[in-house]
Design an enzyme around this catalytic site. Sequence first.
Site, PDB file in Angstrom:
ATOM      1  CG  ASP A 113      -0.122   3.337   4.672  1.00 16.75           C
ATOM      2  OD1 ASP A 113       0.315   2.745   3.679  1.00 16.75           O
ATOM      3  OD2 ASP A 113      -0.961   2.872   5.458  1.00 16.75           O
TER       4      ASP A 113
HETATM    5  N1  URA Z   1       0.034  -1.279   7.688  1.00 14.23           N
HETATM    6  C1  URA Z   1      -0.613  -0.196   7.251  1.00 14.23           C
HETATM    7  O1  URA Z   1      -1.814  -0.212   7.096  1.00 14.23           O
HETATM    8  N2  URA Z   1       0.093   0.911   6.996  1.00 14.23           N
HETATM    9  C2  URA Z   1       1.417   0.991   7.163  1.00 14.23           C
HETATM   10  O2  URA Z   1       2.007   2.043   6.910  1.00 14.23           O
HETATM   11  C3  URA Z   1       2.085  -0.146   7.609  1.00 14.23           C
HETATM   12  C4  URA Z   1       1.370  -1.279   7.867  1.00 14.23           C
END
Ligand code: URA
Length: 233
Positions: A103
Amino acid sequence: MMRLNKFLSSCGVASRRKCDELISQGRVTVGGKVVQELGVSVNEKKDVVCVDGERVMLPNELVYLKLNKPKGYACTAKDEKGRKTIFDLVKSDVRLFNVGRLDYDTEGLIFLTNDGNFANLITHPKFHIEKEYQVTIEGEIKESEIAVLRAGVVENGVRMPKAKVKFLSYDGKNTKLSVVIDEGQNRQVRRMFDCIGKTIVLLKRIRIGSVRLGGLSRGKTKPMTAEEIESFK
Ligand code: URA
């Protein structure tokens, strides 16, 4: 002859599944004609294949990099909102794509490559490659809440995959935990903590399979070693 999605991913366009999306969206042409059916084969030596009008070709060289993604970078080649992307951090003569995603606000280990088979090995849920995250949350957590995360939280009536969860520390303000998952559902870790009402202040991926982030500085890349690459094969 080879399947069009395999050809595209071998050219470093994206993972095979992502290439199927590009094909369905009508962004791929073979010999000047849009091909939207999946499962079409191409002659890798003769056919002229373009993505968004730009010719793609098989590379002479396979590249594998580790990146320590900082917060505030999108994992995409071009961000719709014009935000900075991880490719602003990478210098490469060949076209690379990210293996899986983190993310915008997540930091840590991500691989970049032009080897579609390698990306498939790591991202396909059937291979169950472990991903380890260091999760910092506001406040404390109860043993019973950790047990819920381990068993798989129930979100809108659907149970999410189990996770390995370990308490690491509490400093009077925040709690640190290690969370290991072996599937990569969208925002999986954030959703797990949402479900138990905990606020994540920092989410950082520190391991994929047996490959660790180690001392790689934020925003920096480093070639993977042959041993690291082989560990997935
Ligand atoms: N899980 C998440 O919530 N975000 C990420 O970036 C990776 C795994």
